[in-house]
Each structure stands twice: as structure tokens, then as C-alpha cells.
Design an enzyme around this catalytic site. Structure first.
Site, mmCIF file in Angstrom:
data_model
loop_
_atom_site.group_PDB
_atom_site.id
_atom_site.type_symbol
_atom_site.label_atom_id
_atom_site.label_comp_id
_atom_site.label_asym_id
_atom_site.label_seq_id
_atom_site.Cartn_x
_atom_site.Cartn_y
_atom_site.Cartn_z
ATOM 1 N N TYR A 1 -21.755 -6.986 -9.723
ATOM 2 C CA TYR A 1 -21.470 -7.107 -8.940
ATOM 3 C C TYR A 1 -19.552 -7.747 -8.565
ATOM 4 O O TYR A 1 -19.247 -7.093 -7.402
ATOM 5 C CB TYR A 1 -23.108 -8.418 -8.688
ATOM 6 C CG TYR A 1 -23.786 -7.348 -8.241
ATOM 7 C CD1 TYR A 1 -25.014 -7.787 -9.010
ATOM 8 C CD2 TYR A 1 -24.306 -7.518 -6.856
ATOM 9 C CE1 TYR A 1 -26.047 -6.770 -9.129
ATOM 10 C CE2 TYR A 1 -25.660 -6.725 -6.503
ATOM 11 C CZ TYR A 1 -26.073 -6.557 -7.488
ATOM 12 O OH TYR A 1 -27.395 -5.663 -6.790
ATOM 13 N N HIS B 1 -30.813 -6.122 3.798
ATOM 14 C CA HIS B 1 -30.958 -6.010 2.122
ATOM 15 C C HIS B 1 -30.030 -7.179 1.684
ATOM 16 O O HIS B 1 -29.807 -6.774 0.197
ATOM 17 C CB HIS B 1 -30.518 -4.956 0.982
ATOM 18 C CG HIS B 1 -31.630 -3.179 2.203
ATOM 19 N ND1 HIS B 1 -31.397 -2.015 1.876
ATOM 20 C CD2 HIS B 1 -32.398 -3.681 2.571
ATOM 21 C CE1 HIS B 1 -32.228 -1.154 2.072
ATOM 22 N NE2 HIS B 1 -33.230 -2.073 2.550
ATOM 23 N N CYS C 1 -34.003 -22.429 -6.801
ATOM 24 C CA CYS C 1 -35.002 -24.102 -6.142
ATOM 25 C C CYS C 1 -33.638 -22.147 -4.468
ATOM 26 O O CYS C 1 -33.870 -23.421 -3.275
ATOM 27 C CB CYS C 1 -33.859 -24.470 -5.571
ATOM 28 S SG CYS C 1 -32.150 -24.642 -5.715
ATOM 29 N N GLY D 1 -25.706 7.033 9.753
ATOM 30 C CA GLY D 1 -25.406 7.061 7.132
ATOM 31 C C GLY D 1 -26.328 6.575 6.716
ATOM 32 O O GLY D 1 -26.182 5.419 5.481
ATOM 33 N N ALA E 1 -20.061 9.389 11.389
ATOM 34 C CA ALA E 1 -19.873 8.694 11.885
ATOM 35 C C ALA E 1 -18.656 8.580 12.624
ATOM 36 O O ALA E 1 -18.745 8.190 13.927
ATOM 37 C CB ALA E 1 -20.457 7.418 11.279
#
Ligand code: APR
Length: 261
Positions: free
Chosen positions: A68, A120, A131, A209, A252
Site C-alpha cells: 500500500y 471500496h 476499535c 471503466g 472514458a
């Protein structure tokens, strides 16, 4: 379904009182980000079960964080595409306009879209897996990126956590993870509910897309938008093509800026 001129589409757009848009990684491909299943797609080059599942995170949180960290850097290094900006411009013109995105890259928000439902999750945030407290993801990455922490050293967590200093550990005992909906996890209920409502209200639905392979997001373009005229914009045919009213075989940015003009 025959490809036809956008003029008719613009007329439908101008007439629609309620518009809903579903986007996927294809709209960010034009910004330079990889899709998931296309050529060079993330799931072609990485093992989804290792990187985008709670089990994978439990097995190797550092591997997940390092992936990430890479993606976050890529997101920060690109700009929204003309298609992102076109959707923001359309939103400014249409009273009831909802953009439901499967993308976690924040490019719609960076392009100026406001009524954005992030189905998402969002990579700009981290959350505690116990928590649910939230904090900017970059804060965790900054804490991980210190001289005595190397993301490649699997013992970091173990060594640091002994004295509770681990940058990945929250004081409640939970662990910080990216605020992304991983495979096998439920979408945020309030976001999904709002998306279902917007699809049900819509008179025009744009599907841009996405391969339409992931549920429940894809259902927005099929069973959830019962009143809408549904238009798919995708250079390739998808599993949704047979279910939409019109499928425009184009990128797009070949269609949306023209529509927003
Ligand atoms: N313009 C429009 N569509 C495009 C473009 C473009 N320039 N480039 C590629 N596409 C289309 C591809 O043809 C493909 O149909 O975008 C689609 C991307 O499909 P996927 O890679 O499957 O990505 P997506 O639909 O966003 O995946 C859905 O799956 O892995 C999970 O959580 C992840 O949100 C993601 C979800």
C-alpha cells in the site's frame, strides 16, 4: 448493442433529474494507474489473497503495508484525468448527481467531485482493526519510514511491539490497516445504502471503466437502477454489456469531456 453518437446521450443527460455514475479503475487508467484485471493489472502481478484480504494482513502485515505504501506513492504521483474532471463538471450542472466509485485513489475528489460514495474504501485513511479509529494513512507510513524501521524487516513488528512502540500498533491493542474493503469483507453499510438509493432514483446511469466483476458494486448498474437508462463506457465488452441500454466502446476521456462540454 450498437454504439451511437453522444448527442442523444447529452439530450438524455440534460433531461435527467437524477443521475448516478459507477466508476472503476478504468477511469484512473488514463491517469497512469494500473487497473486490476487488465494487461499489467494489479491482480495479474500480485497475489490478491496475500495483499487484499484480512487473512493476508494477519499473516504478513508488513508485506501488505509495503504494497500500500507503493500504491499510495503512485496515487500521489498522478493527476485526475479529463474524464474525472468531466464528471465533476457534470455534477455541478445536475441537482441530483451521485458518483459511486470502486476506486480508492481519491482522484474523483481531487478533480472536484463532491457527492462521491467510496464503495471500496479510501487509501488516504488508515483504521484500527480493533476499535475502528481513523487516522491519515500517510501518518502511519511516516511512522513506518523511520531509520530503525525497514518495511522489509519482518521482525520489526515483533521487536517494537515488545515495548508497545510499534508504529502499526494502536493503544487499544489493535493494529492499523489501510481503510480498504478487502475480499471477503462487507462494504461500509451507510455508503452502500446511499449508493443503492441513488441507483434506484436515477433516470440515467453511467457505468465507466469497470469490468463489473465485483459485487455488490456491479449490481448498481443492473438490478439496482430499475428506472434508469443505463450507458456503459468501456473500450472493451464486459459482463455488464448485455444488461445495459447502450454500450459505448470508447475510453472514458473520449466520451465524458464531450458530454460535459
Ligand atoms: N476508459 C474506460 N474504461 C477503461 C479504460 C479507459 N481508458 N481502460 C480500461 N478500461 C476498462 C477495462 O476494459 C476493464 O473493463 O476498465 C475495466 C477495469 O476492470 P478491472 O481491472 O476489473 O477493475 P474494476 O472493475 O475497477 O475492479 C473492481 O475489483 O479488485 C477489485 O476492489 C477492486 O475496486 C476493484 C474491483
Amino acid at each position: 448493442m450498437p454504439v451511437t453518437e453522444p448527442d442523444d446521450l447529452r439530450a438524455r443527460l440534460d433531461a435527467a433529474r437524477s443521475v448516478c455514475v459507477l466508476t472503476g479503475s478504468g477511469i484512473s487508467a488514463e491517469s497512469g494507474l494500473p487497473t486490476f484485471r487488465g494487461v499489467g493489472g494489479l491482480w495479474r502481478t500480485h497475489r490478491v489473497e496475500e495483499l487484499a484480504s484480512p487473512q493476508g494482513f494477519a499473516r504478513d502485515p508488513l508485506l501488505v503495508w509495503s504494497w500500500y505504501a507503493e500504491r499510495r506513492k503512485a496515487h500521489a504521483s498522478v493527476e485526475p484525468s479529463p474524464a474525472h474532471f468531466a464528471l465533476a463538471a457534470l455534477e455541478a450542472r445536475i441537482a441530483d448527481f451521485t458518483l459511486a466509485t470502486q476506486n480508492v485513489d481519491s482522484l474523483h475528489l481531487r478533480a472536484g467531485s463532491r457527492n462521491v460514495l467510496e464503495l471500496h474504501g479510501k487509501m488516504r485513511e488508515a483504521k484500527c482493526n480493533r476499535c475502528d479509529e481513523r487516522r491519515p494513512l500517510d501518518d502511519v507510513l511516516a511512522a513506518l519510514d523511520t531509520p530503525d524501521v525497514t518495511l522489509s524487516d519482518p521482525n520489526v513488528i515483533l521487536s517494537l511491539s515488545k515495548d508497545g512502540r510499534s508504529p502499526l500498533l494502536h493503544h487499544c491493542g489493535g493494529m492499523w490497516r489501510p481503510d480498504i474493503v478487502w475480499f471477503g469483507e462487507a462494504l461500509p453499510a451507510h455508503v452502500l445504502e446511499a449508493a443503492f438509493d441513488a441507483a434506484a432514483r436515477a433516470e440515467l446511469m453511467l457505468v465507466v471503466g469497470t469490468s463489473g466483476l465485483v459485487q455488490p458494486a456491479a449490481s448498481l448498474a443492473t438490478k439496482r437502477c430499475t428506472r434508469a437508462y443505463v450507458v456503459e463506457i468501456n473500450p472493451e465488452e464486459t459482463v455488464l454489456t448485455a444488461h445495459v441500454d447502450r454500450s459505448i466502446r470508447a475510453r472514458a476521456s473520449d466520451v465524458l469531456p464531450e458530454l460535459a462540454r
